[in-house]
Design a protein around this motif. Structure first.
Motif, PDB file in Angstrom:
ATOM      1  N   GLU A  85      18.349 -10.060  -4.588  1.00  0.00           N
ATOM      2  CA  GLU A  85      19.227  -9.812  -3.241  1.00  0.00           C
ATOM      3  C   GLU A  85      19.072  -8.509  -2.604  1.00  0.00           C
ATOM      4  O   GLU A  85      19.095  -8.604  -1.471  1.00  0.00           O
ATOM      5  N   ALA A  86      18.897  -7.361  -3.298  1.00  0.00           N
ATOM      6  CA  ALA A  86      18.664  -6.056  -2.724  1.00  0.00           C
ATOM      7  C   ALA A  86      17.433  -6.093  -1.865  1.00  0.00           C
ATOM      8  O   ALA A  86      17.116  -5.531  -0.904  1.00  0.00           O
ATOM      9  N   ILE A  87      16.155  -6.720  -2.620  1.00  0.00           N
ATOM     10  CA  ILE A  87      15.032  -6.821  -1.952  1.00  0.00           C
ATOM     11  C   ILE A  87      15.005  -7.641  -0.847  1.00  0.00           C
ATOM     12  O   ILE A  87      14.392  -7.225   0.211  1.00  0.00           O
ATOM     13  N   MET A  88      15.587  -8.641  -0.826  1.00  0.00           N
ATOM     14  CA  MET A  88      15.716  -9.541   0.309  1.00  0.00           C
ATOM     15  C   MET A  88      16.303  -9.007   1.417  1.00  0.00           C
ATOM     16  O   MET A  88      16.357  -8.952   2.810  1.00  0.00           O
ATOM     17  N   ARG A  89      17.527  -8.328   1.158  1.00  0.00           N
ATOM     18  CA  ARG A  89      18.297  -7.531   2.107  1.00  0.00           C
ATOM     19  C   ARG A  89      17.625  -6.530   2.880  1.00  0.00           C
ATOM     20  O   ARG A  89      17.566  -6.416   4.137  1.00  0.00           O
ATOM     21  N   LYS A 127       4.853  -4.305  11.366  1.00  0.00           N
ATOM     22  CA  LYS A 127       4.840  -3.074  10.528  1.00  0.00           C
ATOM     23  C   LYS A 127       5.697  -3.057   9.126  1.00  0.00           C
ATOM     24  O   LYS A 127       5.194  -2.265   8.218  1.00  0.00           O
ATOM     25  N   LEU A 128       6.284  -4.382   8.742  1.00  0.00           N
ATOM     26  CA  LEU A 128       6.754  -4.359   7.329  1.00  0.00           C
ATOM     27  C   LEU A 128       5.524  -4.462   6.336  1.00  0.00           C
ATOM     28  O   LEU A 128       4.671  -4.993   6.604  1.00  0.00           O
ATOM     29  N   SER A 129       5.973  -3.937   5.351  1.00  0.00           N
ATOM     30  CA  SER A 129       4.912  -4.216   4.041  1.00  0.00           C
ATOM     31  C   SER A 129       5.902  -4.068   2.906  1.00  0.00           C
ATOM     32  O   SER A 129       7.013  -3.660   2.842  1.00  0.00           O
ATOM     33  N   ILE A 130       5.073  -4.800   1.727  1.00  0.00           N
ATOM     34  CA  ILE A 130       5.820  -4.905   0.461  1.00  0.00           C
ATOM     35  C   ILE A 130       6.216  -3.455   0.046  1.00  0.00           C
ATOM     36  O   ILE A 130       7.123  -3.238  -0.681  1.00  0.00           O
ATOM     37  N   HIS A 171       5.411  -3.964  -7.898  1.00  0.00           N
ATOM     38  CA  HIS A 171       5.101  -5.111  -8.832  1.00  0.00           C
ATOM     39  C   HIS A 171       6.123  -6.034  -9.020  1.00  0.00           C
ATOM     40  O   HIS A 171       6.146  -7.246  -9.349  1.00  0.00           O
ATOM     41  N   THR A 172       7.371  -5.455  -8.898  1.00  0.00           N
ATOM     42  CA  THR A 172       8.483  -6.124  -9.222  1.00  0.00           C
ATOM     43  C   THR A 172       8.682  -7.085  -7.872  1.00  0.00           C
ATOM     44  O   THR A 172       8.950  -8.330  -8.142  1.00  0.00           O
ATOM     45  N   VAL A 173       8.208  -6.770  -6.775  1.00  0.00           N
ATOM     46  CA  VAL A 173       8.235  -7.606  -5.632  1.00  0.00           C
ATOM     47  C   VAL A 173       7.311  -8.524  -5.638  1.00  0.00           C
ATOM     48  O   VAL A 173       7.531  -9.841  -5.303  1.00  0.00           O
ATOM     49  N   TYR A 174       5.799  -8.157  -5.990  1.00  0.00           N
ATOM     50  CA  TYR A 174       4.853  -9.137  -5.998  1.00  0.00           C
ATOM     51  C   TYR A 174       5.044 -10.078  -7.235  1.00  0.00           C
ATOM     52  O   TYR A 174       4.387 -11.101  -7.131  1.00  0.00           O
ATOM     53  N   ARG A 227       7.737 -11.642  -7.747  1.00  0.00           N
ATOM     54  CA  ARG A 227       8.478 -12.644  -6.995  1.00  0.00           C
ATOM     55  C   ARG A 227       7.971 -13.436  -5.875  1.00  0.00           C
ATOM     56  O   ARG A 227       7.988 -14.616  -5.547  1.00  0.00           O
ATOM     57  N   TRP A 228       7.197 -12.440  -5.085  1.00  0.00           N
ATOM     58  CA  TRP A 228       6.370 -13.035  -3.730  1.00  0.00           C
ATOM     59  C   TRP A 228       5.020 -12.827  -4.039  1.00  0.00           C
ATOM     60  O   TRP A 228       4.827 -11.721  -4.250  1.00  0.00           O
ATOM     61  N   SER A 229       4.386 -13.641  -3.292  1.00  0.00           N
ATOM     62  CA  SER A 229       3.022 -13.498  -3.480  1.00  0.00           C
ATOM     63  C   SER A 229       2.428 -12.879  -2.026  1.00  0.00           C
ATOM     64  O   SER A 229       1.381 -12.206  -2.082  1.00  0.00           O
ATOM     65  N   SER A 230       3.177 -12.675  -1.053  1.00  0.00           N
ATOM     66  CA  SER A 230       2.705 -12.170   0.241  1.00  0.00           C
ATOM     67  C   SER A 230       3.931 -11.561   0.860  1.00  0.00           C
ATOM     68  O   SER A 230       5.315 -12.094   0.716  1.00  0.00           O
TER      69      SER A 230
END
Length: 193
Positions: A14-18, A31-34, A46-49, A51-54
């Motif tokens: 939830e925090a990552i998506m928000r 300009k957004l980046s992981i 790596h926590t983000v990657y 869950r999401w590939s891109s």
């Protein structure tokens, strides 16, 4: 113990998506980046990657997490009124930040990234189209529409002008424009006497 771990993982997701939506609104999709999302959300990239590939997949899930239940169709027995209400709600949503600008950015990404396009189609476009076709089918079954009218074609005729207005010529979608599209469509879809 696993319930606590699952709760932490859900909170982290939830925090990552928000954070993705906040950053997208602040700096724009381009300009957004992981890495920036991970830093602001306080997690490792790596926590983000995991869950999401891109970036596109993360952005899509984040935007869809705003799922607005008022985009579901009512069934009052008057298909024209129901379509008006649902489409007015959709354009009201797309007319305000953060959803409108972020959705347009997502459409742009989908044009360049086949995986994002497929995910957008699978998770948003197709389900919304299916809701529209189901509402039109119910109206046809109730005798409000011609029994031989092609419902998939009606969906295309209904949505095409809206996407053209919003994305191609980039003019605002207004309730008056939606009403004109619906009126034009139903002139040809009505039951024949």
């Amino acid at each position: 113990m696993s319930d606590k771990r699952g709760s932490r993982a859900a909170d982290r997701t939830e925090a990552i998506m928000r954070t993705t939506l906040e950053l997208g609104e602040e700096i724009g999709y381009a300009k957004l980046s992981i890495e920036a999302v991970a830093t602001r959300a306080g997690v490792g990239k790596h926590t983000v990657y995991r869950r999401w590939s891109s970036k596109g997949a993360l952005f899509l899930d984040s935007l869809l997490s705003l799922n607005e239940s008022h985009l579901d169709y009512p069934d009052t027995g008057d298909v024209i009124a129901d379509l008006r209400q649902q489409i007015h709600a959709a354009i009201n949503l797309l007319d305000r930040a953060p959803v409108g600008p972020l959705y347009r950015a997502l459409i742009g990404e989908a044009l360049l990234n086949p995986q994002v396009a497929a995910a957008l189609n699978d998770h948003f476009i197709t389900p919304q189209a299916e809701k529209t076709v189901a509402r039109l089918k119910a109206a046809r079954d109730q005798g409000q529409l011609s029994p031989d009218f092609d419902l998939d074609l009606a969906m295309g005729i209904l949505s095409g002008p809206l996407y053209f207005q919003a994305l191609i010529i980039q003019k605002p979608l207004t309730h008056a424009y939606v009403d004109r599209v619906i009126d034009a469509l139903f002139t040809g879809m009505g039951p024949r006497s």
